[in-house]
Enzyme design. Structure first.
Site, PDB file in Angstrom:
ATOM      1  N   ASP A  16       0.850  -1.194   0.000  1.00 47.59           N
ATOM      2  CA  ASP A  16       0.000   0.000   0.000  1.00 47.59           C
ATOM      3  C   ASP A  16       0.882   1.238   0.000  1.00 47.59           C
ATOM      4  O   ASP A  16       1.118   1.857   1.035  1.00 47.59           O
ATOM      5  CB  ASP A  16      -0.920  -0.021   1.233  1.00 47.59           C
ATOM      6  CG  ASP A  16      -1.938  -1.143   1.164  1.00 47.59           C
ATOM      7  OD1 ASP A  16      -2.490  -1.384   0.072  1.00 47.59           O
ATOM      8  OD2 ASP A  16      -2.172  -1.795   2.194  1.00 47.59           O
ATOM      9  N   LYS A  38       0.109  -8.090  -2.966  1.00 48.94           N
ATOM     10  CA  LYS A  38      -1.231  -7.568  -3.243  1.00 48.94           C
ATOM     11  C   LYS A  38      -1.103  -6.104  -3.619  1.00 48.94           C
ATOM     12  O   LYS A  38      -0.521  -5.306  -2.882  1.00 48.94           O
ATOM     13  CB  LYS A  38      -2.139  -7.691  -2.021  1.00 48.94           C
ATOM     14  CG  LYS A  38      -3.549  -7.158  -2.302  1.00 48.94           C
ATOM     15  CD  LYS A  38      -4.418  -7.193  -1.068  1.00 48.94           C
ATOM     16  CE  LYS A  38      -4.274  -5.970  -0.205  1.00 48.94           C
ATOM     17  NZ  LYS A  38      -5.186  -4.870  -0.505  1.00 48.94           N
ATOM     18  N   ASP A  65      -5.882  -6.308  -6.485  1.00 46.82           N
ATOM     19  CA  ASP A  65      -7.026  -6.024  -5.607  1.00 46.82           C
ATOM     20  C   ASP A  65      -7.696  -4.724  -6.051  1.00 46.82           C
ATOM     21  O   ASP A  65      -7.557  -3.689  -5.405  1.00 46.82           O
ATOM     22  CB  ASP A  65      -6.485  -5.933  -4.168  1.00 46.82           C
ATOM     23  CG  ASP A  65      -7.538  -5.534  -3.151  1.00 46.82           C
ATOM     24  OD1 ASP A  65      -8.728  -5.769  -3.402  1.00 46.82           O
ATOM     25  OD2 ASP A  65      -7.144  -4.982  -2.099  1.00 46.82           O
ATOM     26  N   LYS A  67     -11.078  -4.656  -6.912  1.00 42.74           N
ATOM     27  CA  LYS A  67     -12.496  -4.736  -6.490  1.00 42.74           C
ATOM     28  C   LYS A  67     -13.438  -4.151  -7.538  1.00 42.74           C
ATOM     29  O   LYS A  67     -14.168  -3.187  -7.280  1.00 42.74           O
ATOM     30  CB  LYS A  67     -12.696  -4.014  -5.160  1.00 42.74           C
ATOM     31  CG  LYS A  67     -11.901  -4.592  -4.003  1.00 42.74           C
ATOM     32  CD  LYS A  67     -12.296  -3.905  -2.686  1.00 42.74           C
ATOM     33  CE  LYS A  67     -11.513  -4.406  -1.504  1.00 42.74           C
ATOM     34  NZ  LYS A  67     -10.101  -4.008  -1.484  1.00 42.74           N
ATOM     35  N   HIS A  69     -16.591  -3.371  -9.757  1.00 41.27           N
ATOM     36  CA  HIS A  69     -18.028  -3.360  -9.461  1.00 41.27           C
ATOM     37  C   HIS A  69     -18.689  -2.477 -10.506  1.00 41.27           C
ATOM     38  O   HIS A  69     -18.628  -1.246 -10.429  1.00 41.27           O
ATOM     39  CB  HIS A  69     -18.261  -2.794  -8.057  1.00 41.27           C
ATOM     40  CG  HIS A  69     -19.663  -2.941  -7.575  1.00 41.27           C
ATOM     41  ND1 HIS A  69     -20.063  -2.578  -6.310  1.00 41.27           N
ATOM     42  CD2 HIS A  69     -20.775  -3.415  -8.177  1.00 41.27           C
ATOM     43  CE1 HIS A  69     -21.352  -2.827  -6.151  1.00 41.27           C
ATOM     44  NE2 HIS A  69     -21.814  -3.323  -7.283  1.00 41.27           N
ATOM     45  N   ASP A  70     -19.309  -3.099 -11.503  1.00 39.78           N
ATOM     46  CA  ASP A  70     -19.889  -2.324 -12.608  1.00 39.78           C
ATOM     47  C   ASP A  70     -20.859  -3.241 -13.350  1.00 39.78           C
ATOM     48  O   ASP A  70     -21.134  -4.365 -12.884  1.00 39.78           O
ATOM     49  CB  ASP A  70     -18.742  -1.825 -13.518  1.00 39.78           C
ATOM     50  CG  ASP A  70     -19.075  -0.480 -14.162  1.00 39.78           C
ATOM     51  OD1 ASP A  70     -20.175  -0.361 -14.734  1.00 39.78           O
ATOM     52  OD2 ASP A  70     -18.230   0.438 -14.102  1.00 39.78           O
ATOM     53  N   ILE A  71     -21.341  -2.807 -14.499  1.00 42.66           N
ATOM     54  CA  ILE A  71     -22.230  -3.686 -15.258  1.00 42.66           C
ATOM     55  C   ILE A  71     -21.400  -4.867 -15.786  1.00 42.66           C
ATOM     56  O   ILE A  71     -20.169  -4.763 -15.928  1.00 42.66           O
ATOM     57  CB  ILE A  71     -22.940  -2.936 -16.408  1.00 42.66           C
ATOM     58  CG1 ILE A  71     -21.917  -2.342 -17.386  1.00 42.66           C
ATOM     59  CG2 ILE A  71     -23.859  -1.863 -15.860  1.00 42.66           C
ATOM     60  CD1 ILE A  71     -22.556  -1.759 -18.646  1.00 42.66           C
ATOM     61  N   THR A 126     -15.366  -5.009   5.556  1.00 46.84           N
ATOM     62  CA  THR A 126     -15.334  -5.132   7.024  1.00 46.84           C
ATOM     63  C   THR A 126     -15.445  -3.769   7.702  1.00 46.84           C
ATOM     64  O   THR A 126     -15.603  -3.701   8.913  1.00 46.84           O
ATOM     65  CB  THR A 126     -14.053  -5.841   7.492  1.00 46.84           C
ATOM     66  OG1 THR A 126     -12.949  -5.249   6.837  1.00 46.84           O
ATOM     67  CG2 THR A 126     -14.095  -7.314   7.200  1.00 46.84           C
ATOM     68  N   GLN A 196      -6.099  -1.618  12.626  1.00 46.95           N
ATOM     69  CA  GLN A 196      -6.994  -2.782  12.554  1.00 46.95           C
ATOM     70  C   GLN A 196      -7.625  -2.983  13.929  1.00 46.95           C
ATOM     71  O   GLN A 196      -6.954  -2.888  14.950  1.00 46.95           O
ATOM     72  CB  GLN A 196      -6.213  -4.041  12.141  1.00 46.95           C
ATOM     73  CG  GLN A 196      -5.585  -3.975  10.757  1.00 46.95           C
ATOM     74  CD  GLN A 196      -6.580  -4.263   9.636  1.00 46.95           C
ATOM     75  OE1 GLN A 196      -7.793  -4.281   9.852  1.00 46.95           O
ATOM     76  NE2 GLN A 196      -6.071  -4.452   8.430  1.00 46.95           N
ATOM     77  N   ARG A 217       1.502  -4.016   6.966  1.00 45.96           N
ATOM     78  CA  ARG A 217       2.489  -3.339   7.806  1.00 45.96           C
ATOM     79  C   ARG A 217       3.336  -4.214   8.721  1.00 45.96           C
ATOM     80  O   ARG A 217       4.509  -3.874   8.928  1.00 45.96           O
ATOM     81  CB  ARG A 217       1.785  -2.219   8.589  1.00 45.96           C
ATOM     82  CG  ARG A 217       1.367  -1.078   7.670  1.00 45.96           C
ATOM     83  CD  ARG A 217       0.275  -0.223   8.255  1.00 45.96           C
ATOM     84  NE  ARG A 217      -0.987  -0.931   8.321  1.00 45.96           N
ATOM     85  CZ  ARG A 217      -2.110  -0.421   8.805  1.00 45.96           C
ATOM     86  NH1 ARG A 217      -2.114   0.800   9.312  1.00 45.96           N
ATOM     87  NH2 ARG A 217      -3.226  -1.115   8.804  1.00 45.96           N
TER      88      ARG A 217
HETATM   89  O1  C5P Z   1      -1.151  -3.248   6.882  1.00 47.81           O
HETATM   90  P1  C5P Z   1      -2.281  -4.218   7.011  1.00 47.81           P
HETATM   91  O2  C5P Z   1      -1.841  -5.624   7.344  1.00 47.81           O
HETATM   92  O3  C5P Z   1      -3.360  -3.723   7.940  1.00 47.81           O
HETATM   93  O4  C5P Z   1      -2.888  -4.280   5.535  1.00 47.81           O
HETATM   94  C1  C5P Z   1      -4.028  -5.043   5.242  1.00 47.81           C
HETATM   95  C2  C5P Z   1      -4.393  -4.921   3.801  1.00 47.81           C
HETATM   96  O5  C5P Z   1      -5.615  -5.621   3.607  1.00 47.81           O
HETATM   97  C3  C5P Z   1      -4.651  -3.491   3.320  1.00 47.81           C
HETATM   98  O6  C5P Z   1      -4.317  -3.457   1.927  1.00 47.81           O
HETATM   99  C4  C5P Z   1      -6.128  -3.321   3.516  1.00 47.81           C
HETATM  100  O7  C5P Z   1      -6.693  -2.379   2.636  1.00 47.81           O
HETATM  101  C5  C5P Z   1      -6.624  -4.722   3.174  1.00 47.81           C
HETATM  102  N1  C5P Z   1      -7.911  -5.075   3.747  1.00 47.81           N
HETATM  103  C6  C5P Z   1      -8.151  -5.047   5.111  1.00 47.81           C
HETATM  104  N2  C5P Z   1      -9.375  -5.396   5.584  1.00 47.81           N
HETATM  105  C7  C5P Z   1     -10.326  -5.763   4.742  1.00 47.81           C
HETATM  106  C8  C5P Z   1     -10.110  -5.815   3.385  1.00 47.81           C
HETATM  107  C9  C5P Z   1      -8.863  -5.457   2.904  1.00 47.81           C
HETATM  108  O8  C5P Z   1      -7.268  -4.721   5.889  1.00 47.81           O
HETATM  109  N3  C5P Z   1     -11.473  -6.124   5.236  1.00 47.81           N
END
Ligand code: C5P
Length: 239
Positions: A16, A38, A65, A67, A69-71, A126, A196, A217
């Site tokens: 990221d 990813k 990744d 994601k 989302h469209d027709i 989430t 998180q 991270r």
């Molecule tokens: O740094 P970290 O381990 O928190 O990164 C988690 C990765 O997973 C990030 O790219 C975040 O956008 C993604 N992600 C998440 N939770 C979700 C879906 C995707 O943390 N429910």
């Protein structure tokens, strides 16, 4: 559940960042210690397909990744366009519906032999709680919606879903063994939770039934990312 993987192959590292040099350095340093990288909307919007090519030059598998989302026609076109990046996994929002997912799964079949990416569904983000679902007209518990969309994703020909660790057991019960579950929100006991909220350890996620772990991270922010990945793989070897 994908049983035949070596522990490190279950780890996908979230890159990221918009810093291409850093992303390439991380990927090169992690090769052999993880299953793949990813790449999401932040990286892709800033650095595009060329940036993805640069990161994947080292040979690490790619989870794209974006994601979609469209027709159905547009999502199928996006999946077809993504095949030029030779992704191992791509994803779409399951809430795009049956015909959209069927179109996505069909488009992935255009990949060269043995190069078909797994098409993974995103069920309920989430970040969304019950109130957020009500706001968008869905008077349903998040888990119930996750299970509904998981079953729909499977029936529509997708290969798996992204889900939180707390949904893994119920999803497994609902969609069976032969469906890929990809789980973010992973924190080894030695790492900070960052932003998180509900985290699980790598080992617990695999024990619950996850196939692939998305970890950012704890690896990318570690002073020695390859060492962090090795510690996690070691933990998984005992799972
Ligand atoms: O740094 P970290 O381990 O928190 O990164 C988690 C990765 O997973 C990030 O790219 C975040 O956008 C993604 N992600 C998440 N939770 C979700 C879906 C995707 O943390 N429910």
């Amino acid at each position: 559940m994908v049983d035949s993987l070596r522990p490190h192959q279950r780890i996908f590292v979230a890159l990221d960042t918009t810093d291409l040099g850093r992303a390439v350095e991380l990927a090169q340093g992690l090769k052999g210690a993880i299953g793949g990288v990813k790449i999401g909307k932040e990286f892709f919007t800033a650095l595009g397909p060329e940036g993805v090519h640069r990161v994947c030059e080292c040979g690490l598998p790619l989870f794209l990744d974006l994601k979609f989302h469209d027709i159905p026609n547009t999502v199928a076109g996006a999946i077809r366009a993504s095949l030029a990046l030779n992704p191992f996994m791509v994803n779409v929002h399951a809430s795009g519906g049956r015909r959209m997912m069927q179109a996505a799964a069909k488009a992935a079949n255009d990949a060269l032999l043995n190069k078909r990416p797994r098409v993974i569904g995103v069920t309920v983000l989430t970040s969304m709680a019950r109130e957020d679902l009500i706001d968008v007209g869905l008077d349903v518990e998040p888990l119930e919606q996750v299970l509904r969309l998981g079953r729909l994703a499977k029936a529509s020909g997708l290969d798996g879903v992204v889900c939180s660790a707390k949904e893994v057991v119920a999803l497994r019960g609902s969609v069976g063994a032969n469906f890929t579950l990809v789980v973010p929100g992973i924190r080894p006991a030695w790492a900070a939770a960052d932003d998180q909220r509900r985290v699980v350890t790598p080992r617990d996620a695999i024990d619950l039934g996850a196939d692939y772990l998305v970890i950012g991270r704890p690896i990318t922010g570690h002073s020695d990312p390859a060492e962090a990945a090795r510690l996690i793989a070691e933990e998984l070897a005992d799972a």
